[in-house]
Design a protein around this motif. Sequence first.
Motif, PDB file in Angstrom:
ATOM      1  N   ARG A 107     -13.666 -34.942  27.046  1.00 25.92           N
ATOM      2  CA  ARG A 107     -14.410 -35.498  25.922  1.00 25.92           C
ATOM      3  C   ARG A 107     -15.363 -36.621  26.350  1.00 25.92           C
ATOM      4  O   ARG A 107     -16.212 -37.049  25.567  1.00 25.92           O
ATOM      5  N   THR A 132     -18.089 -26.825  23.963  1.00 25.52           N
ATOM      6  CA  THR A 132     -18.653 -27.988  24.648  1.00 25.52           C
ATOM      7  C   THR A 132     -19.213 -28.966  23.627  1.00 25.52           C
ATOM      8  O   THR A 132     -18.979 -30.180  23.704  1.00 25.52           O
ATOM      9  N   VAL A 133     -19.966 -28.457  22.678  1.00 25.27           N
ATOM     10  CA  VAL A 133     -20.591 -29.290  21.654  1.00 25.27           C
ATOM     11  C   VAL A 133     -19.526 -29.918  20.750  1.00 25.27           C
ATOM     12  O   VAL A 133     -19.605 -31.105  20.395  1.00 25.27           O
ATOM     13  N   LEU A 136     -17.556 -33.185  21.735  1.00 22.88           N
ATOM     14  CA  LEU A 136     -18.349 -34.405  21.830  1.00 22.88           C
ATOM     15  C   LEU A 136     -18.734 -34.878  20.433  1.00 22.88           C
ATOM     16  O   LEU A 136     -18.866 -34.083  19.509  1.00 22.88           O
ATOM     17  N   GLU A 137     -18.966 -36.165  20.316  1.00 25.78           N
ATOM     18  CA  GLU A 137     -19.351 -36.721  19.032  1.00 25.78           C
ATOM     19  C   GLU A 137     -20.598 -37.584  19.173  1.00 25.78           C
ATOM     20  O   GLU A 137     -20.842 -38.174  20.229  1.00 25.78           O
ATOM     21  N   ARG A 141     -22.940 -36.177  22.126  1.00 27.19           N
ATOM     22  CA  ARG A 141     -23.500 -34.849  21.849  1.00 27.19           C
ATOM     23  C   ARG A 141     -25.010 -34.851  22.057  1.00 27.19           C
ATOM     24  O   ARG A 141     -25.562 -33.913  22.641  1.00 27.19           O
ATOM     25  N   GLN A 142     -25.676 -35.900  21.593  1.00 24.16           N
ATOM     26  CA  GLN A 142     -27.118 -35.976  21.794  1.00 24.16           C
ATOM     27  C   GLN A 142     -27.457 -36.124  23.269  1.00 24.16           C
ATOM     28  O   GLN A 142     -28.455 -35.570  23.751  1.00 24.16           O
ATOM     29  N   TRP A 169     -13.822 -28.590  14.354  1.00 22.48           N
ATOM     30  CA  TRP A 169     -14.905 -29.153  13.550  1.00 22.48           C
ATOM     31  C   TRP A 169     -14.369 -29.786  12.268  1.00 22.48           C
ATOM     32  O   TRP A 169     -13.444 -29.249  11.654  1.00 22.48           O
ATOM     33  N   ALA A 178     -24.648 -28.483  14.232  1.00 26.23           N
ATOM     34  CA  ALA A 178     -24.605 -28.696  15.677  1.00 26.23           C
ATOM     35  C   ALA A 178     -24.957 -27.422  16.442  1.00 26.23           C
ATOM     36  O   ALA A 178     -25.688 -27.464  17.443  1.00 26.23           O
TER      37      ALA A 178
END
Length: 305
Positions: A107, A132-133, A136-137, A141-142, A169, A178
């Motif tokens: 993470r 993968t997306v 992450l938060e 994520r960005q 999610w 996302a």
Amino acid sequence: MRSIASIGECMLELTGEDADWRLAHSGDTFNVLWAMRALLASQDATDYVSAFGDDAFSAQQLSFFAENGIGTAASPRIAGARPGLYAITLDGAERSFTYWRADAAARKLADDPAMLAKSLENRSLVYFSGITVAILEGKARQTLFDAVVAARAAGSFVAFDPNYRPRLWPSQDAARTAIEAALTVADIALPTYPDEQALFGDASLEKTAERLTHAGVREIVVKDGSEPALVLTEGGTQSVPATHVAHPVDTTGAGDSFNGGYLAARLLGHDPIEAAERAHRVAAAVVQVRGALAPFPALKAAFEA
């Protein structure tokens, strides 16, 4: 020489029953890379981009990677962290999963933008997934998206599998937002139809392909388990039948291995239809073994059959 980076989380995998449990290493994006490592030339670089802990299980995982020719690029080591864990239980060949992953090291794979960017430098292919997306938060994520965009701008092809897993999610809306963002940075999309139907309400494989085309993806393969896959390129669409397996043992990792077979075939110069045919054979080899990872020789034989 080709150079591949696959981004995500490799977990500890428990398979078996009662007192007979076997520990292995698995995760959707790692399974894809495993198949590619089996199918590409030995001199081609294959790196798993993640974050790892410093405990005994992390050391064992990293040793397993190295023993099988898989690097980790500039992936960080996180003090006090450890891998996530999941257990597979089977009902015939169909599987269900129980997870322990909330504080997994992976993470933190995008916590250091410079190291993530370094891991993706000079790649022929960058691969990531909806999982993968999902792990992450916010800012991380960005950071992932920014790194993938930069790699693509530098000449890497980008492949993405939405791989929707509802439990990861907070809501369907969050997942849709996302995943739609991830699709905008992908050259190749490898969705699974039941996932797309569940998340987006697609009425057919063709509707999934149409929606992803509108998102800007140029090459799309919609998988559907043991049913034919739909391949869409600039030349149109074609249905590619799956390889029949009379007595599957364990379907874990079949879709991931299909992705690995498909991407390896494309890197080796095969057209999308031939790549999908080879990918189906690779997936068929995987469902005939326990766990997500089939031996390299079995994958290679199926790919070249």
